[in-house]
Motif scaffolding. Sequence first.
Motif, short mmCIF file in Angstrom:
data_model
loop_
_atom_site.label_atom_id
_atom_site.label_comp_id
_atom_site.label_asym_id
_atom_site.label_seq_id
_atom_site.Cartn_x
_atom_site.Cartn_y
_atom_site.Cartn_z
N ARG A 1 2.78 7.26 -9.04
CA ARG A 1 3.49 6.93 -10.28
C ARG A 1 2.49 6.84 -11.43
O ARG A 1 1.29 6.62 -11.21
CB ARG A 1 4.26 5.62 -10.14
N LEU A 2 3.02 6.98 -12.63
CA LEU A 2 2.20 6.94 -13.84
C LEU A 2 2.73 5.89 -14.81
O LEU A 2 3.94 5.80 -15.03
CB LEU A 2 2.20 8.30 -14.54
N LEU A 3 1.82 5.12 -15.38
CA LEU A 3 2.15 4.27 -16.52
C LEU A 3 1.75 5.06 -17.76
O LEU A 3 0.57 5.32 -17.98
CB LEU A 3 1.38 2.95 -16.46
N VAL A 4 2.74 5.45 -18.55
CA VAL A 4 2.51 6.37 -19.66
C VAL A 4 2.81 5.68 -20.98
O VAL A 4 3.91 5.13 -21.18
CB VAL A 4 3.41 7.62 -19.51
N LEU A 5 1.86 5.76 -21.91
CA LEU A 5 2.04 5.19 -23.24
C LEU A 5 2.43 6.30 -24.21
O LEU A 5 1.77 7.34 -24.28
CB LEU A 5 0.74 4.53 -23.71
N ALA A 6 3.52 6.08 -24.94
CA ALA A 6 4.00 7.10 -25.88
C ALA A 6 4.51 6.45 -27.16
O ALA A 6 4.88 5.28 -27.18
CB ALA A 6 5.10 7.94 -25.24
N LYS A 7 4.53 7.27 -28.23
CA LYS A 7 5.00 6.80 -29.53
C LYS A 7 6.51 6.97 -29.64
O LYS A 7 7.04 8.05 -29.42
CB LYS A 7 4.31 7.58 -30.64
N THR A 8 7.20 5.89 -29.96
CA THR A 8 8.64 5.94 -30.22
C THR A 8 8.88 5.68 -31.71
O THR A 8 7.94 5.58 -32.48
CB THR A 8 9.38 4.91 -29.33
N ASP A 9 10.13 5.56 -32.10
CA ASP A 9 10.47 5.52 -33.53
C ASP A 9 9.74 4.43 -34.30
O ASP A 9 9.29 4.65 -35.43
CB ASP A 9 11.98 5.33 -33.69
N ASN A 10 9.63 3.25 -33.72
CA ASN A 10 9.08 2.12 -34.47
C ASN A 10 7.91 1.43 -33.78
O ASN A 10 7.68 0.24 -33.96
CB ASN A 10 10.20 1.09 -34.72
N GLY A 11 7.18 2.19 -32.98
CA GLY A 11 6.04 1.59 -32.30
C GLY A 11 5.65 2.39 -31.07
O GLY A 11 5.87 3.61 -30.99
N LEU A 12 5.05 1.70 -30.10
CA LEU A 12 4.63 2.32 -28.85
C LEU A 12 5.44 1.76 -27.70
O LEU A 12 5.78 0.57 -27.69
CB LEU A 12 3.14 2.06 -28.61
N THR A 13 5.74 2.62 -26.73
CA THR A 13 6.54 2.21 -25.58
C THR A 13 5.84 2.63 -24.30
O THR A 13 5.23 3.71 -24.23
CB THR A 13 7.95 2.85 -25.63
N GLY B 1 0.80 -1.22 0.00
CA GLY B 1 0.00 0.00 0.00
C GLY B 1 0.82 1.26 0.00
O GLY B 1 0.30 2.36 0.20
N ASP B 2 2.14 1.13 -0.25
CA ASP B 2 3.04 2.28 -0.20
C ASP B 2 3.19 2.99 -1.54
O ASP B 2 3.88 4.02 -1.61
CB ASP B 2 4.43 1.84 0.29
N ALA B 3 2.62 2.45 -2.60
CA ALA B 3 2.70 3.10 -3.91
C ALA B 3 1.38 2.95 -4.65
O ALA B 3 0.76 1.88 -4.62
CB ALA B 3 3.83 2.48 -4.75
N THR B 4 0.94 4.04 -5.26
CA THR B 4 -0.27 4.00 -6.08
C THR B 4 0.08 4.42 -7.50
O THR B 4 1.00 5.21 -7.71
CB THR B 4 -1.37 4.92 -5.52
N TYR B 5 -0.67 3.90 -8.44
CA TYR B 5 -0.42 4.14 -9.86
C TYR B 5 -1.67 4.67 -10.56
O TYR B 5 -2.80 4.49 -10.07
CB TYR B 5 -0.03 2.82 -10.55
N ALA B 6 -1.45 5.29 -11.71
CA ALA B 6 -2.54 5.67 -12.61
C ALA B 6 -2.10 5.35 -14.03
O ALA B 6 -0.91 5.45 -14.36
CB ALA B 6 -2.87 7.15 -12.49
N LEU B 7 -3.05 4.95 -14.86
CA LEU B 7 -2.77 4.61 -16.25
C LEU B 7 -3.04 5.80 -17.15
O LEU B 7 -4.19 6.25 -17.27
CB LEU B 7 -3.64 3.42 -16.68
N ALA B 8 -1.99 6.34 -17.77
CA ALA B 8 -2.11 7.51 -18.64
C ALA B 8 -2.04 7.04 -20.09
O ALA B 8 -0.95 6.94 -20.68
CB ALA B 8 -1.00 8.51 -18.34
#
Length: 371
Positions: A164-176, A117-124
């Motif tokens: 913390r955040l889980l972040v989806l972003a576009k990189t050179d050859n796909g998504l990371t 319970g020491d860390a919480t996340y959100a999906l971005a």
Amino acid sequence: MVKLVLTEDETMLADSARGFLDKSAPVKAFRDLRDAGQTHDAKMWKEMAAMGWAGVLVPESAGGVDMGHAAAGILAQEMGKTLAVSPFLSTAVIAATALRHVSDARAEAALAKIASGDATYALAVDETSKFNPNATAMTATAEGNGFRLTGKKTFVVDGALADRLLVLAKTDNGLTLFDIPADRAGITRNAQNMIDARDSARIDFDNVEATGDDVLGQVDDAMTVLKPAIEAGQAALAAEMAGVAAGAFGMTVGYLKERKQFGTLIGTFQALQHRAAHLWCETEVTASAVLHAGRKLDEDPDNATMAVSLAKARATSTAKLAVIEGVQMHGGIGMTDAFDIGFYMKRARVGAEWLGDYGYHAAQVAKHRGF
């Protein structure tokens, strides 16, 4: 064949969860939070973590209880019945599932923090009004051994308060997919008031630094980690919405048993009995679909997409029916803030949009059926 009845252990888990939530997180507790302008109860989350709920999908090696997705759905369903507010879906389900698909010491440490319970996340992930991860426009530009993140994310549930955040972003050859602290330089979080009074944010990323260690999984291959995490979240959200439907149904039946019109209990009116019976049947079928999704994720996760989308679409439809019928059968008072039935309608509306609406999941089911 997937069994669509609860095991003895699952029944005990549901009963235990219901007892705790009825006492510690009833609908009144949600009302009190809303009236105080709060969207999160940190003390309640620590209590849930102490009971093992935060670690329901965390391996025992990282301090979790590793009970599986069906169990996570049982907990989410009970939470939905009382509209309990917690980062359970974002953190204990989505983030924990993503981290489980990464085999390294960093992921193990992150899972341990989730379980305690020491860390919480959100999906971005979302960038428009509709859920579509593959259409991500946010960029992660390579720089040296790391990246620079630039773009915007919207409808980030639990995003205003998450660590913390889980972040989806576009990189050179796909998504990371990146796992970064929410207070990193260049990140601006703008809290948004959702209609159900829960935590959400619009987040701006202005040239945010991300190192190679921040990448969750492999560069250009986000979906290997993100897809199972999203499906886990969709299944648990479907379970929560099934709980919302059950909670609204229970409240409505209780009202039918006490409200009199022309000196007669309205629950004796045959037309209302038929509507209540139909709603009960819908909630039972939906509960089976939700349990099936959880079982598929536990037993055959690579082929769970249709079961998950079916559960989410079904739960969306049933929750909508339950809250509409509930408000109507309550009569005019169902539209007032003094009665709790309206809270269920608002929660159902937000749940319908998060992680894909009815149309998105109906299309997924049709696709997997070859239509």
